[in-house]
Design an enzyme around this catalytic site. Structure first.
Site, PDB file in Angstrom:
ATOM      1  N   ILE A 233       0.877  -1.312  -0.019  1.00  0.00           N
ATOM      2  CA  ILE A 233      -0.076  -0.051   0.106  1.00  0.00           C
ATOM      3  C   ILE A 233       0.839   1.163  -0.029  1.00  0.00           C
ATOM      4  O   ILE A 233       0.288   2.288  -0.429  1.00  0.00           O
ATOM      5  CB  ILE A 233      -0.922  -0.090   1.279  1.00  0.00           C
TER       6      ILE A 233
ATOM      7  N   HIS B 196       6.253 -11.580   5.882  1.00  0.00           N
ATOM      8  CA  HIS B 196       6.122 -11.064   4.444  1.00  0.00           C
ATOM      9  C   HIS B 196       7.242 -10.790   3.768  1.00  0.00           C
ATOM     10  O   HIS B 196       8.291 -10.383   4.443  1.00  0.00           O
ATOM     11  CB  HIS B 196       5.231  -9.866   4.483  1.00  0.00           C
ATOM     12  N   LEU B 197       7.323 -11.078   2.430  1.00  0.00           N
ATOM     13  CA  LEU B 197       8.521 -11.061   1.629  1.00  0.00           C
ATOM     14  C   LEU B 197       8.442  -9.963   0.681  1.00  0.00           C
ATOM     15  O   LEU B 197       7.418  -9.910   0.115  1.00  0.00           O
ATOM     16  CB  LEU B 197       8.941 -12.318   0.898  1.00  0.00           C
TER      17      LEU B 197
ATOM     18  N   GLY C   5      12.985  -3.566  11.553  1.00  0.00           N
ATOM     19  CA  GLY C   5      12.152  -2.864  10.636  1.00  0.00           C
ATOM     20  C   GLY C   5      10.845  -3.415  10.644  1.00  0.00           C
ATOM     21  O   GLY C   5       9.939  -2.879   9.800  1.00  0.00           O
TER      22      GLY C   5
HETATM   23  P1  5GP Z   1       7.513  -4.318   7.201  1.00  0.00           P
HETATM   24  O1  5GP Z   1       7.822  -3.057   7.729  1.00  0.00           O
HETATM   25  O2  5GP Z   1       6.878  -4.896   8.364  1.00  0.00           O
HETATM   26  O3  5GP Z   1       8.662  -5.085   6.733  1.00  0.00           O
HETATM   27  O4  5GP Z   1       6.402  -4.092   6.135  1.00  0.00           O
HETATM   28  C1  5GP Z   1       5.155  -3.672   6.145  1.00  0.00           C
HETATM   29  C2  5GP Z   1       4.617  -3.227   4.797  1.00  0.00           C
HETATM   30  O5  5GP Z   1       3.277  -3.597   4.727  1.00  0.00           O
HETATM   31  C3  5GP Z   1       4.798  -1.960   4.432  1.00  0.00           C
HETATM   32  O6  5GP Z   1       5.571  -1.836   3.564  1.00  0.00           O
HETATM   33  C4  5GP Z   1       3.690  -1.333   4.208  1.00  0.00           C
HETATM   34  O7  5GP Z   1       3.576  -0.319   3.530  1.00  0.00           O
HETATM   35  C5  5GP Z   1       2.894  -2.356   4.126  1.00  0.00           C
HETATM   36  N1  5GP Z   1       1.391  -2.455   4.660  1.00  0.00           N
HETATM   37  C6  5GP Z   1       0.924  -2.135   5.807  1.00  0.00           C
HETATM   38  N2  5GP Z   1      -0.461  -2.086   5.949  1.00  0.00           N
HETATM   39  C7  5GP Z   1      -0.893  -2.651   4.769  1.00  0.00           C
HETATM   40  C8  5GP Z   1      -2.361  -2.764   4.081  1.00  0.00           C
HETATM   41  O8  5GP Z   1      -3.228  -2.645   4.946  1.00  0.00           O
HETATM   42  N3  5GP Z   1      -2.152  -3.366   2.854  1.00  0.00           N
HETATM   43  C9  5GP Z   1      -1.215  -3.528   1.988  1.00  0.00           C
HETATM   44  N4  5GP Z   1      -1.248  -3.861   0.996  1.00  0.00           N
HETATM   45  N5  5GP Z   1       0.082  -3.388   2.678  1.00  0.00           N
HETATM   46  C10 5GP Z   1       0.267  -2.772   3.846  1.00  0.00           C
END
Ligand code: 5GP
Ligand code: ZN
Length: 139
Positions: A30, A99-100, A92
């Site tokens: 997103i 998730h990848l 981070g």
């Molecule tokens: P992290 O920092 O945990 O590796 O990455 C989380 C990712 O999930 C971020 O890049 C953020 O933009 C994405 N994200 C968070 N909430 C949502 C959502 O509701 N939908 C989508 N498609 N991505 C999300």
């Protein structure tokens, strides 16, 4: 349990889905770091790498490869791809469902890691390897 990615997988929250099978889903991030940035997630909830079934990890990686191939062969210019996975808040991680990140790369896209490489001695490297080997054995 409140998990946005489980909500997406269950169809309770919106997402722009790229790929779905019995075990994994890939959808657009997103807040993309580069154009086309997407996420590959296992359908079975795992908050972090230690909870992730290695079989699901294989499927996530294989789906990432498939999507990366599609990105490179698609209409948008893609010159390279980064995979990125954050495990733990200090690394981070913001969403605690593994998730990848799959990041299509083009020259000058502005994405980069900020780390500065160090120059350890061979002795330091051997010491680090020995400590990690010891943890592997005692697992
Ligand atoms: P992290 O920092 O945990 O590796 O990455 C989380 C990712 O999930 C971020 O890049 C953020 O933009 C994405 N994200 C968070 N909430 C949502 C959502 O509701 N939908 C989508 N498609 N991505 C999300
Ligand atoms: Zn989840």
């Amino acid at each position: 349990m409140n998990c946005i990615f489980c909500d997406i997988i269950a169809g309770r929250a919106d997402a722009s889905i790229v790929h779905e099978d019995d075990d994994v889903m890939a959808f657009m991030d997103i807040r993309p770091w580069t154009s086309g940035h997407l996420l590959v997630v296992p359908k079975r909830h795992a908050a972090n790498l230690s909870e992730l079934d290695p079989a699901d990890g294989e499927k996530v990686f294989a789906a990432g490869q498939k999507v990366a191939r599609a990105l490179r062969g698609g209409s948008a210019p893609v010159e390279g791809v980064n995979f990125f996975l954050a495990d733990g808040a200090v690394a981070g991680q913001e969403v605690f469902h593994v998730h990848l990140h799959v990041l299509p790369r083009t020259r000058g896209d502005g994405f980069g890691l900020r780390g500065v490489p160090r120059s350890p001695s061979r002795e330091d490297l051997d010491g680090a390897a020995e400590r990690i080997r010891a943890s592997l054995v005692s697992e």
